[in-house]
Design an enzyme around this catalytic site. Structure first.
Site, PDB file in Angstrom:
ATOM      1  N   LYS A  51       0.743  -1.247   0.200  1.00 59.44           N
ATOM      2  CA  LYS A  51       0.047  -0.089  -0.028  1.00 59.44           C
ATOM      3  C   LYS A  51       0.780   1.121   0.067  1.00 59.44           C
ATOM      4  O   LYS A  51       1.864   1.323   0.633  1.00 59.44           O
ATOM      5  CB  LYS A  51      -0.845  -0.345   1.428  1.00 59.44           C
ATOM      6  CG  LYS A  51      -1.457   1.259   1.422  1.00 59.44           C
ATOM      7  CD  LYS A  51      -2.708   1.640   0.597  1.00 59.44           C
ATOM      8  CE  LYS A  51      -3.671   2.871   0.760  1.00 59.44           C
ATOM      9  NZ  LYS A  51      -4.348   3.269  -0.520  1.00 59.44           N
ATOM     10  N   ASN A  75     -12.925   4.092  -5.118  1.00 61.86           N
ATOM     11  CA  ASN A  75     -12.606   4.065  -4.029  1.00 61.86           C
ATOM     12  C   ASN A  75     -11.906   5.551  -3.618  1.00 61.86           C
ATOM     13  O   ASN A  75     -11.502   6.256  -4.611  1.00 61.86           O
ATOM     14  CB  ASN A  75     -11.408   3.035  -3.337  1.00 61.86           C
ATOM     15  CG  ASN A  75     -10.232   3.655  -3.908  1.00 61.86           C
ATOM     16  OD1 ASN A  75      -9.385   4.023  -3.176  1.00 61.86           O
ATOM     17  ND2 ASN A  75      -9.729   3.005  -5.242  1.00 61.86           N
ATOM     18  N   GLY A  78      -7.884   7.609   0.520  1.00 62.70           N
ATOM     19  CA  GLY A  78      -6.673   8.901   0.934  1.00 62.70           C
ATOM     20  C   GLY A  78      -5.632   8.471   1.620  1.00 62.70           C
ATOM     21  O   GLY A  78      -4.977   9.008   2.449  1.00 62.70           O
ATOM     22  N   ASN A 105       5.567   1.021  -2.369  1.00 63.56           N
ATOM     23  CA  ASN A 105       4.711   2.080  -3.029  1.00 63.56           C
ATOM     24  C   ASN A 105       4.972   3.671  -2.564  1.00 63.56           C
ATOM     25  O   ASN A 105       4.632   3.444  -1.167  1.00 63.56           O
ATOM     26  CB  ASN A 105       3.357   1.649  -3.496  1.00 63.56           C
ATOM     27  CG  ASN A 105       2.794   2.905  -4.304  1.00 63.56           C
ATOM     28  OD1 ASN A 105       2.576   4.000  -3.813  1.00 63.56           O
ATOM     29  ND2 ASN A 105       2.410   2.580  -5.552  1.00 63.56           N
ATOM     30  N   CYS A 136      -2.192   8.691  -7.416  1.00 66.81           N
ATOM     31  CA  CYS A 136      -2.918   8.739  -6.530  1.00 66.81           C
ATOM     32  C   CYS A 136      -4.252   9.866  -6.566  1.00 66.81           C
ATOM     33  O   CYS A 136      -4.062  11.009  -6.646  1.00 66.81           O
ATOM     34  CB  CYS A 136      -2.690   8.806  -5.130  1.00 66.81           C
ATOM     35  SG  CYS A 136      -4.101   8.874  -3.802  1.00 66.81           S
ATOM     36  N   GLY A 271      -4.866  -6.238  -9.180  1.00 70.60           N
ATOM     37  CA  GLY A 271      -5.580  -5.297  -8.190  1.00 70.60           C
ATOM     38  C   GLY A 271      -6.815  -5.894  -7.664  1.00 70.60           C
ATOM     39  O   GLY A 271      -6.743  -6.522  -6.921  1.00 70.60           O
TER      40      GLY A 271
END
Ligand code: DHB
Length: 309
Positions: A51, A75, A78, A105, A136, A271
């Protein structure tokens, strides 16, 4: 049969995978959750990407953070995570005993955040590479904004490369006007490999409340719904750069993965499929092996780009 793939041929450490099947960031935790439940032997995977990790801990976005869509999921997590220090002290020592390489990541709000993260992870046992998240869609500053244009994408890449000797993958955003241009800039800035795509920006509306469904209004769309978009972008990027490309976006089955490989991807990431089938990454690997056996393919490299015209 040989399924091994070198993802960072230019890098002094290299990034050798025993097979091309990786997990996509944010969909497989830190690898430990699945391992604990003995669902399957995660050491058989090509690589695990954890993550997104930031300098400081983050609580993430307001709830609700998930909305199901037709053939996908929206999703807005955050970048909830416990920060890089917790990762170094609690996760990396466990990874150090694993055979499967773990790629961290990293995400930041400024270019300096990325450089600092890379610096802190340099030389940490158990970490085989970095995936730079300039894609992101769910944080206010930085994040995906860096992936939206070639200049800022290159600036982040160069800063990370200066701060680390580890192989650097850069994960591109589909939320840009010309992804091949971004890929070219990132390659020129020294990336070892490119992964794509991250999620597509989207919105869902709760009609009973007459309000956006997600707490942070927008989210990132992933799952089978985005596969053709991802394949198109992989095809474009493979044609634009001379680096290994890692395909991601809606891969649920081995035939999905093979489509990406034949489009030119050297490896793939599974994923959202892990949410409905935690064994999906291994199912994909076993399906690729069966395909190769049936077709008499001795080396996975025979399939990479096989569909390109
Ligand atoms: C988040 C980050 C991502 O890169 C993404 O594609 C989706 C969600 C997040 O943490 O919000």
């Amino acid at each position: 049969m040989n399924l091994s793939i070198q993802l960072a041929p230019q890098n002094k450490h290299g990034l050798l995978l025993t097979n091309p099947v990786m997990t996509a960031s944010g969909t497989f935790g830190y690898g430990m959750e699945t391992e604990d439940s003995h669902l399957f032997d995660i050491q058989r995977l090509g690589a695990i990407v954890c993550k997104g990790t930031t300098l400081e801990p983050r609580e993430g976005n307001p709830q609700p953070r998930l909305a199901e869509t037709a053939s996908g999921v929206l999703n807005s997590i955050g970048l909830q995570n416990r920060g890089v220090q917790a990762l170094i002290t609690e996760k990396a020592p466990i990874w150090a005993s694993w055979r499967v390489p773990v790629i961290v990541n990293i995400a930041g709000e400024t270019i300096d955040d990325y450089a600092q993260l890379a610096g802190k992870l340099e030389g940490v046992d158990g970490i085989s590479g970095l995936e730079v998240n300039i894609s992101c869609p769910n944080i206010k500053a930085g994040g995906g904004a860096f992936g939206a244009n070639p200049k800022s994408a290159a600036a982040v890449t160069a800063a990370v490369k200066t701060a680390t000797s580890l192989p650097v993958l850069v994960k591109l955003s589909p939320n840009t006007s010309d992804i091949a241009e971004v890929a070219t800039a990132v390659a020129e800035a020294g990336a070892d490999a490119i992964s794509l795509i991250n999620s597509l920006k989207g919105i869902a509306i709760d009609i009973s409340r007459r309000r956006p469904l997600l707490g942070s209004i927008t989210g990132g769309l992933s799952g089978p719904a985005i596969k053709p978009v991802a394949l198109y972008m992989v095809y474009e990027v493979v044609g634009a750069v001379d680096l290994p490309v890692i395909g991601c976006g809606g891969i649920t089955t081995a035939s999905d993965a093979l489509e990406f490989i034949m489009a030119g991807a050297s490896a793939i990431q599974v994923g959202s499929a892990s949410f409905t089938n935690p064994r999906a990454p291994l199912d994909v690997l076993e399906g690729i092996e069966q395909f190769m056996e049936k077709e008499g393919i001795k080396d996975i490299t025979e399939l990479i780009g096989a569909a390109r015209i």
